[in-house]
Each structure stands twice: as C-alpha cells, then as structure tokens.
Scaffold this motif. Structure first.
Motif, PDB file in Angstrom:
ATOM      1  N   ALA A  18       0.678  -1.373   0.056  1.00 13.95           N
ATOM      2  CA  ALA A  18       0.107  -0.092  -0.051  1.00 13.95           C
ATOM      3  C   ALA A  18       0.714   1.321   0.044  1.00 13.95           C
ATOM      4  O   ALA A  18       0.436   2.402  -0.548  1.00 13.95           O
ATOM      5  CB  ALA A  18      -0.982   0.003   1.222  1.00 13.95           C
ATOM      6  N   PHE A  19       2.092   1.270   0.674  1.00 18.47           N
ATOM      7  CA  PHE A  19       2.974   2.325   0.746  1.00 18.47           C
ATOM      8  C   PHE A  19       3.982   2.440  -0.116  1.00 18.47           C
ATOM      9  O   PHE A  19       5.061   3.024  -0.308  1.00 18.47           O
ATOM     10  CB  PHE A  19       3.286   2.641   2.060  1.00 18.47           C
ATOM     11  CG  PHE A  19       2.360   3.171   3.270  1.00 18.47           C
ATOM     12  CD1 PHE A  19       2.473   4.148   3.594  1.00 18.47           C
ATOM     13  CD2 PHE A  19       1.428   2.137   3.747  1.00 18.47           C
ATOM     14  CE1 PHE A  19       1.510   4.932   4.550  1.00 18.47           C
ATOM     15  CE2 PHE A  19       0.469   2.692   4.639  1.00 18.47           C
ATOM     16  CZ  PHE A  19       0.623   3.942   5.121  1.00 18.47           C
ATOM     17  N   SER A  20       3.826   1.472  -1.319  1.00 19.10           N
ATOM     18  CA  SER A  20       5.055   1.557  -2.237  1.00 19.10           C
ATOM     19  C   SER A  20       5.486   2.474  -2.837  1.00 19.10           C
ATOM     20  O   SER A  20       6.318   2.709  -3.302  1.00 19.10           O
ATOM     21  CB  SER A  20       4.612   0.174  -3.222  1.00 19.10           C
ATOM     22  OG  SER A  20       3.439   0.389  -3.836  1.00 19.10           O
ATOM     23  N   GLU A  25       7.871   6.135  -6.115  1.00 20.88           N
ATOM     24  CA  GLU A  25       7.806   7.577  -6.748  1.00 20.88           C
ATOM     25  C   GLU A  25       8.294   8.533  -6.004  1.00 20.88           C
ATOM     26  O   GLU A  25       8.703   9.817  -6.433  1.00 20.88           O
ATOM     27  CB  GLU A  25       6.364   7.844  -6.779  1.00 20.88           C
ATOM     28  CG  GLU A  25       5.387   6.825  -7.642  1.00 20.88           C
ATOM     29  CD  GLU A  25       3.988   6.951  -7.353  1.00 20.88           C
ATOM     30  OE1 GLU A  25       3.335   7.873  -6.893  1.00 20.88           O
ATOM     31  OE2 GLU A  25       3.330   5.878  -7.761  1.00 20.88           O
ATOM     32  N   MET A  26       8.989   8.294  -4.613  1.00 23.92           N
ATOM     33  CA  MET A  26       9.120   9.370  -3.794  1.00 23.92           C
ATOM     34  C   MET A  26      10.684   9.421  -3.422  1.00 23.92           C
ATOM     35  O   MET A  26      11.103   9.886  -2.692  1.00 23.92           O
ATOM     36  CB  MET A  26       8.291   9.713  -2.869  1.00 23.92           C
ATOM     37  CG  MET A  26       6.939  10.231  -3.270  1.00 23.92           C
ATOM     38  SD  MET A  26       5.850  10.591  -1.756  1.00 23.92           S
ATOM     39  CE  MET A  26       6.533  11.746  -1.035  1.00 23.92           C
ATOM     40  N   GLY A  27      11.209   8.394  -3.799  1.00 23.07           N
ATOM     41  CA  GLY A  27      12.901   8.150  -3.384  1.00 23.07           C
ATOM     42  C   GLY A  27      12.980   7.615  -2.030  1.00 23.07           C
ATOM     43  O   GLY A  27      14.149   7.690  -1.504  1.00 23.07           O
ATOM     44  N   PHE A  28      12.067   7.120  -1.331  1.00 18.43           N
ATOM     45  CA  PHE A  28      12.235   6.491   0.079  1.00 18.43           C
ATOM     46  C   PHE A  28      12.850   5.435   0.008  1.00 18.43           C
ATOM     47  O   PHE A  28      12.626   4.613  -0.759  1.00 18.43           O
ATOM     48  CB  PHE A  28      10.939   6.412   0.921  1.00 18.43           C
ATOM     49  CG  PHE A  28      10.356   7.759   1.472  1.00 18.43           C
ATOM     50  CD1 PHE A  28      10.166   7.678   2.881  1.00 18.43           C
ATOM     51  CD2 PHE A  28       9.818   8.771   0.621  1.00 18.43           C
ATOM     52  CE1 PHE A  28       9.838   9.072   3.436  1.00 18.43           C
ATOM     53  CE2 PHE A  28       8.988   9.794   1.390  1.00 18.43           C
ATOM     54  CZ  PHE A  28       9.127  10.138   2.489  1.00 18.43           C
ATOM     55  N   ALA A  49      14.417  11.706   2.385  1.00 19.09           N
ATOM     56  CA  ALA A  49      15.436  12.598   2.689  1.00 19.09           C
ATOM     57  C   ALA A  49      14.591  13.853   3.346  1.00 19.09           C
ATOM     58  O   ALA A  49      13.577  14.208   3.003  1.00 19.09           O
ATOM     59  CB  ALA A  49      15.699  13.251   1.222  1.00 19.09           C
ATOM     60  N   GLY A  50      14.883  13.958   4.779  1.00 24.58           N
ATOM     61  CA  GLY A  50      14.357  14.762   5.434  1.00 24.58           C
ATOM     62  C   GLY A  50      12.839  14.458   6.140  1.00 24.58           C
ATOM     63  O   GLY A  50      12.468  15.253   6.890  1.00 24.58           O
ATOM     64  N   LEU A  51      12.350  13.313   5.636  1.00 27.64           N
ATOM     65  CA  LEU A  51      11.353  12.748   6.343  1.00 27.64           C
ATOM     66  C   LEU A  51      11.263  11.279   6.514  1.00 27.64           C
ATOM     67  O   LEU A  51      11.652  10.557   5.671  1.00 27.64           O
ATOM     68  CB  LEU A  51      10.067  13.220   5.244  1.00 27.64           C
ATOM     69  CG  LEU A  51       8.925  13.330   5.791  1.00 27.64           C
ATOM     70  CD1 LEU A  51       8.399  14.414   6.915  1.00 27.64           C
ATOM     71  CD2 LEU A  51       7.699  13.405   4.623  1.00 27.64           C
TER      72      LEU A  51
END
Length: 146
Positions: A18-20, A25-28, A49-51
C-alpha cells in the motif's frame, strides 16, 4: 481472527504494498521493521530525505493502526513527530475520520492500512516533503515558537 504473528505478517505485507509509492515515486528507502513495540505491536519505517514515515500496528487490548511522520535533520537525527491524521487535517485534505485507527479485526486492520496509504498519498501530492517538514515543525512547536 488469526493469531497475532500471522496478522503481523499480513500487516507488514499490506504496508509494503500500500505504501510502495513512497519507494517507487518519492525516493524513500524500502520499509524496515522497527522491532517489536513496547505494548504488543510492530511497525515498519520508510526513510526519506528529510522525512521518515512509520506505520504501526498495536494488537493489544484495543487494536489500532497508526501512521506518523517525523522530520529528519541533515545529520540523520529524528526531530519532531506528528500523526498522519493531524497532518491531513492541517493541510486541508479533509477530516481526521478519513484516517481511522481502530482495527478490531483482521479485515479492518488491513483496510486501515489502505486508508492510511491513500491519505498519505493525497497529502504528499498536495505538499512536497520539505513543506510537510515545515508543517510538522509548526504543528509541534511550543506556543512560544509559533
């Protein structure tokens, strides 16, 4: 309902799927377990990055799913932390009821994961990570700093 370890495994799988969008998409970084929680539960952490985003499952007396976001400094130190529902409301995405936590059974637990992921996706489409960090800092600042 299945045993707690089975539901914890299902929870972890559901969170990863679900959080893929965080990783794709966001670089986590891919989710990592944060270990067993103090009051019977587990959590997965996505580092960005930052979060940081942490999705938790408490399976004790009153089972619940929770998602929190934390600001991370340039040195990697975790700063202020806020729950997703508070951020969702503060960003004008909708009422806190859109991010429910109570999860009294397997079906509702897995459904809550999907609701939290959808809420976070909406939030991140409205605000980039840097703005989310500023909003977290504003929401958690002592009154003298606001």
């Amino acid at each position: 309902m299945g045993s707690a370890p089975d539901l914890q495994a299902e929870f972890s799988t559901e969170v990863a799927v679900a959080f893929s969008f965080l990783t794709e998409e966001m670089g986590f970084a891919p989710p990592e377990p944060t270990g067993t929680m103090r009051f019977s539960g587990s959590a997965l952490l996505f580092r960005g990055a930052g979060l940081d985003v942490e999705v938790r499952f408490h399976h004790g007396r009153e089972p619940e799913v929770g998602t929190g976001l934390a600001v991370v400094g340039p040195d990697g130190a975790r700063g202020r932390w806020v729950e997703l529902d508070a951020l969702y409301v503060a960003a004008g995405c909708g009422p806190a009821q859109h991010v429910p936590g109570q999860a009294p059974n397997r079906r509702s637990t897995l459904k809550r994961v999907g609701r939290h992921a959808a809420a976070l996706r909406l939030l991140t489409t409205r605000l980039p990570a840097s703005e989310l960090g500023r909003l977290i800092n504003r929401l958690t600042a002592p009154p003298s700093e606001r």
